[in-house]
Design an enzyme around this catalytic site. Sequence first.
Site, PDB file in Angstrom:
ATOM      1  N   GLU A 100       0.846  -1.201   0.000  1.00 53.80           N
ATOM      2  CA  GLU A 100       0.000   0.000   0.000  1.00 53.80           C
ATOM      3  C   GLU A 100       0.875   1.242   0.000  1.00 53.80           C
ATOM      4  OE1 GLU A 100      -2.849   1.358  -0.110  1.00 53.80           O
ATOM      5  OE2 GLU A 100      -4.445   0.112   0.722  1.00 53.80           O
ATOM      6  N   ASP A 101       0.324   2.327  -0.477  1.00 55.77           N
ATOM      7  CA  ASP A 101       1.042   3.603  -0.375  1.00 55.77           C
ATOM      8  C   ASP A 101       0.889   4.196   1.030  1.00 55.77           C
ATOM      9  OD1 ASP A 101      -1.699   4.032  -0.746  1.00 55.77           O
ATOM     10  OD2 ASP A 101      -1.463   5.643  -2.205  1.00 55.77           O
ATOM     11  N   ASP A 104      -4.505   5.090   6.258  1.00 55.25           N
ATOM     12  CA  ASP A 104      -5.066   6.270   6.889  1.00 55.25           C
ATOM     13  C   ASP A 104      -6.092   5.799   7.926  1.00 55.25           C
ATOM     14  OD1 ASP A 104      -5.474   9.382   6.246  1.00 55.25           O
ATOM     15  OD2 ASP A 104      -7.463   8.505   6.366  1.00 55.25           O
ATOM     16  N   PHE A 153      -2.370  15.890   4.630  1.00 48.70           N
ATOM     17  CA  PHE A 153      -2.581  15.263   3.332  1.00 48.70           C
ATOM     18  C   PHE A 153      -1.298  15.352   2.524  1.00 48.70           C
ATOM     19  CE2 PHE A 153      -4.139  14.391  -0.892  1.00 48.70           C
ATOM     20  CZ  PHE A 153      -5.040  13.363  -0.631  1.00 48.70           C
ATOM     21  N   ARG A 166       1.669  12.423  -8.574  1.00 45.22           N
ATOM     22  CA  ARG A 166       2.182  11.089  -8.247  1.00 45.22           C
ATOM     23  C   ARG A 166       3.673  10.944  -8.540  1.00 45.22           C
ATOM     24  NH1 ARG A 166      -2.229   7.657  -7.222  1.00 45.22           N
ATOM     25  NH2 ARG A 166      -4.094   8.069  -8.430  1.00 45.22           N
TER      26      ARG A 166
END
Length: 181
Positions: A100-101, A104, A153, A166
């Site tokens: 996963e990046d 959260d 964020f 990205r």
Amino acid sequence: MEHNDMIKQTLIDSKAIAKRIKELGKLITNDYKGKDLLVIGVLKGAWVYLADLLREVDVNAEVDFMSVSSYGSGTSTSGSITIVKDLSVSVEGRDVLIVEDIVDSGLTLSHLKDLLYSRNAKSVEVSTLLSKPSRRRVDVEVKYIGFEIPDEFVIGYGLDFDEKYRALRDVCVLKEEAYQK
Ligand code: IMP
């Protein structure tokens, strides 16, 4: 560079990312040596991390991708995920590593883990580049974490805002004005 106008600050630079990925690669290599490892990249955010991580893992792993959506164009979470693109291989009886990046709320991951276990994966572990522990809404185990970050964020290194940013080499904090418009 055109990217820079929406960056508030660099949070983790590319050198620090590369160093941490080498460490995680060694851990994963030790844990999966001789196993039938299936690495599942969660699109779109994880592709940059997955490419760099796997080249530090000395295990003959198979790679597949899934695309799930839990976010629209904003920055708030929804309570469920939709499978946009499913796997093309079976996970039955296999040791699976989800890449996963960012974790959260943990909802995406929790749904994914449940899904893979319901398809009879032998084991399901997770590596995420980033984790925001203060945002967690479900208790989900993440074995290999790159960096714990505050509740901001972030963009870059695969992570987007509204499908942009990205390709930034560093993980950066997005200016609030980008999503307050
Ligand atoms: P979770 O289900 O709330 O854990 O959200 C996971 C997904 O939300 C990630 O795979 C990202 O796509 C997205 N996400 C969460 N926080 C951020 C962020 O700070 N920047 C970019 N995407 C994020």
